[in-house]
Design an enzyme around this catalytic site. Structure first.
Site, short mmCIF file in Angstrom:
data_model
loop_
_atom_site.label_atom_id
_atom_site.label_comp_id
_atom_site.label_asym_id
_atom_site.label_seq_id
_atom_site.Cartn_x
_atom_site.Cartn_y
_atom_site.Cartn_z
N ASN A 384 5.71 8.01 -4.33
CA ASN A 384 5.86 6.94 -5.30
C ASN A 384 5.65 5.56 -4.68
OD1 ASN A 384 6.61 5.25 -7.37
ND2 ASN A 384 8.44 6.38 -7.93
N ASP A 385 6.58 5.16 -3.81
CA ASP A 385 6.50 3.79 -3.28
C ASP A 385 5.23 3.52 -2.48
OD1 ASP A 385 8.94 3.23 -4.41
OD2 ASP A 385 10.05 3.93 -2.66
N VAL A 386 4.68 4.58 -1.84
CA VAL A 386 3.51 4.36 -0.99
C VAL A 386 2.22 4.17 -1.79
CG1 VAL A 386 4.49 5.59 0.98
CG2 VAL A 386 3.09 6.83 -0.66
#
Lengths: 458, 104
Positions: A384-386
């Site tokens: 997600n965050d990457v």
């Protein structure tokens, strides 16, 4: 004799660590270092000592027990729980240093003339740092393993409380050195244990790898301090080596996330989650099993972006299965590995290696960002965050500035995810609302299972 | 103050060693691909268990009837060497996986 052995072991430890910084020789490096360690243990057992007593049984029993236990744990542990494991091991190392310094100080209380005051100060420092490593690592373990309570230990004004605790520890150490009363010593230990928890508490779960690396260098420093007390050069050398290497490694990890160490320790993610919330989000689109399968089947090039979701679902073998099915139909499949994907750098590499994915198919950040332009489908599995475009577009986002995988440059993207919940950094991901993105909800393992059987029916 | 100064002078060689080893540690690790961060952390962690040498020396120099010290030190040895052995075995397992890939 034992001096030669110590010399050899010191050399092996340094050389082994050196080899471990290159993928081609890493395995050999670890073996050399472990031989060095065995030599050091052996020499410590045989070296002639003043006032030596034959307490060999007290040495051999714990050593043989723990070698068996250590071996069994190492074999049984799942590769996905590796970060937690390192954390627990590190905590044990810290505890060992605490017990050792405590015992030495205890001896000093009985015979106050036998030690220099400086030695006692060094011992107290070792006790203090070892305690932080011990309780801090245990809390880091709890955070990584997802215990809810571990995220709620932060007090209001935590940083001020921490400073007060630090001064209390320094104060009680001063009292203890001037008036060696054992109750002060207990006070120092209890305060240090609590301080270790407070030290880690405000740091976000996503930053735990950095913290573990930092605590690891703490353990190294205590080992070195104890080495000074015992006048053992290998201990000093090994400890400082780990202390310095751990510090550099910590900084390297922070760099990979484009953050400073100070920013991590103060807890950047947890405090600044107030990114523009009512931003125009638009709608998300779901994709059906058969559409997804067809889309992949008729692509020329697919890049898979694995994340922690793949690791928790243990779906790496299914992933490999899908890769093989696609390759049998002339689809080029690659894996894009973000440096901090998963819970620890290298986490995804280990995971995919376990499923026998060819090393050459794993590409790193920069190369992946080149290749997305010529990619038909980018499949994001549990990451997600990457892949959050806010890291580039939104300067108010806590992720802003982190180098990320620009998946949206491919013709289309599909995100496999359990729900719409935010990622580890606690922020929403605008990628999900982009026009060329589709969502494929469900546990990674079940989703891939469905996809795999759909693909085989085509 | 004098005591600290004396301590420094008495341990002159150790202090030199300390300084050089810090530089060595920085130098040895300065360029590592991110793939190796986890195994390296784990491997370095195993080395930090070197603190058990202290436990061994302590046990060997304690009078045979001083049970408190003996028990505390052998617990220290026990937990510390789980760190050492477990750490090396786990690191080895991780790195073997990379190796296997290379040969294929």
């Amino acid at each position: 004799m034992e001096k030669v052995l110590f010399l050899m072991s010191a050399f092996l430890l340094v050389w082994g660590l050196r080899l471990q910084s290159d993928p081609a020789s890493a395995s050999k490096g670890n073996k050399l270092a472990s031989v060095g360690m065995l030599l050091a243990i052996f020499s410590a057992i045989i070296m002639p000592l003043e006032n030596s007593n034959s307490n060999l049984i007290w040495v051999i029993v714990p050593l043989s027990l723990s070698s068996v236990i250590g071996y069994l744990i190492a074999q049984k542990i799942k590769m996905t729980s590796m970060p937690q494991m390192v954390s627990i091991f590190n905590g044990l190392g810290g505890l060992s240093a605490v017990l050792l310094s405590f015992t030495e100080i205890y001896k000093w209380i009985a015979l106050p003339d036998s030690y220099d005051i400086t030695v006692v100060i060094v011992l107290i420092s070792s006790l203090f740092i070892g305690s932080i490593a011990f309780t801090g690592s245990l809390l880091a373990f709890a955070k990584l393993d997802g215990y809810r309570w571990s995220e709620k230990l932060t007090l209001p004004f935590q940083h001020i409380v921490n400073i007060i605790f630090l001064s209390l520890i320094v104060g009680s150490s001063y009292l203890f050195v001037t008036n060696p009363d054992i109750s002060y010593l207990y006070l120092i230990i209890i305060l240090s244990f609590i301080y270790g928890i407070f030290f880690v508490a405000p740091i976000g779960g996503a930053d735990m790898p950095v913290v573990i690396s930092l605590l690891n260098s703490f353990t190294g420093i205590t080992a070195a301090l104890t080495g000074i007390i015992f006048g053992n050069i290998v201990m000093l050398l090994g400890g400082i080596l780990v202390g310095a290497a751990g510090t550099i490694l910590t900084i390297l990890m922070c760099n990979a996330m484009n953050r400073s160490l100070l920013n991590v320790i103060i807890g950047g993610f947890s405090s600044s989650g107030s990114s523009k919330e009512n931003k125009e989000q638009g709608d998300i689109k779901e994709i059906s099993d058969s559409d997804f399968a067809v889309q992949l089947f008729y692509s020329n090039k697919v890049i898979i972006i694995p994340g922690y979701g793949l690791a928790v679902a243990q779906a790496q073998k299914l992933c490999k299965e899908i890769q093989e099915t696609l390759e049998a139909n002339d689809v080029e499949v690659k894996y894009a590995i973000h440096p901090v994907a998963g819970r620890m750098p290298g986490h995804m590499n280990v995971l995919l290696a376990e499923a026998d994915v060819d090393y050459a198919k794993l590409i790193e950040l920069d190369q992946a960002n080149e290749e997305f332009k010529s990619t038909d489908v980018a499949v994001i599995i549990g990451a997600n965050d990457v892949v959050n475009p806010d890291a580039i577009d939104d300067s108010s986002s806590p992720l802003f500035g982190m180098p990320i995988l620009k998946v949206w440059e491919s013709t289309s993207t599909v995100v496999l995810k359990r729900s719409m919940s935010a990622g580890y950094a606690g922020v929403q991901n605008p990628l999900f609302f982009k026009k060329n993105n589709k969502m494929y909800f469900g546990d990674a393992k079940e989703s891939l299972q469905r996809l795999s059987s759909e693909l085989k029916n085509l | 103050m004098n005591e600290i100064l004396n301590f420094l002078i008495d341990n002159e060689i150790l202090i030199y060693l300390l300084l050089f080893t810090i530089l060595l540690g920085f130098e040895v690790i300065s360029k590592v691909p991110s793939v190796l961060h986890t195994p390296l952390m784990s491997g370095a962690n195993a080395i930090s268990g070197i603190v058990i040498l202290g436990a061994i020396i302590l046990i060997r120099t304690t009078e045979s009837d001083n049970y408190i010290t003996l028990i505390l030190a052998s617990i220290a040895l026990f937990v510390g060497s789980i760190n050492v052995f477990g750490g090396f075995f786990v690191t080895n397992r991780m790195l073997e996986m990379f190796n296997k890939k290379k040969k294929n």
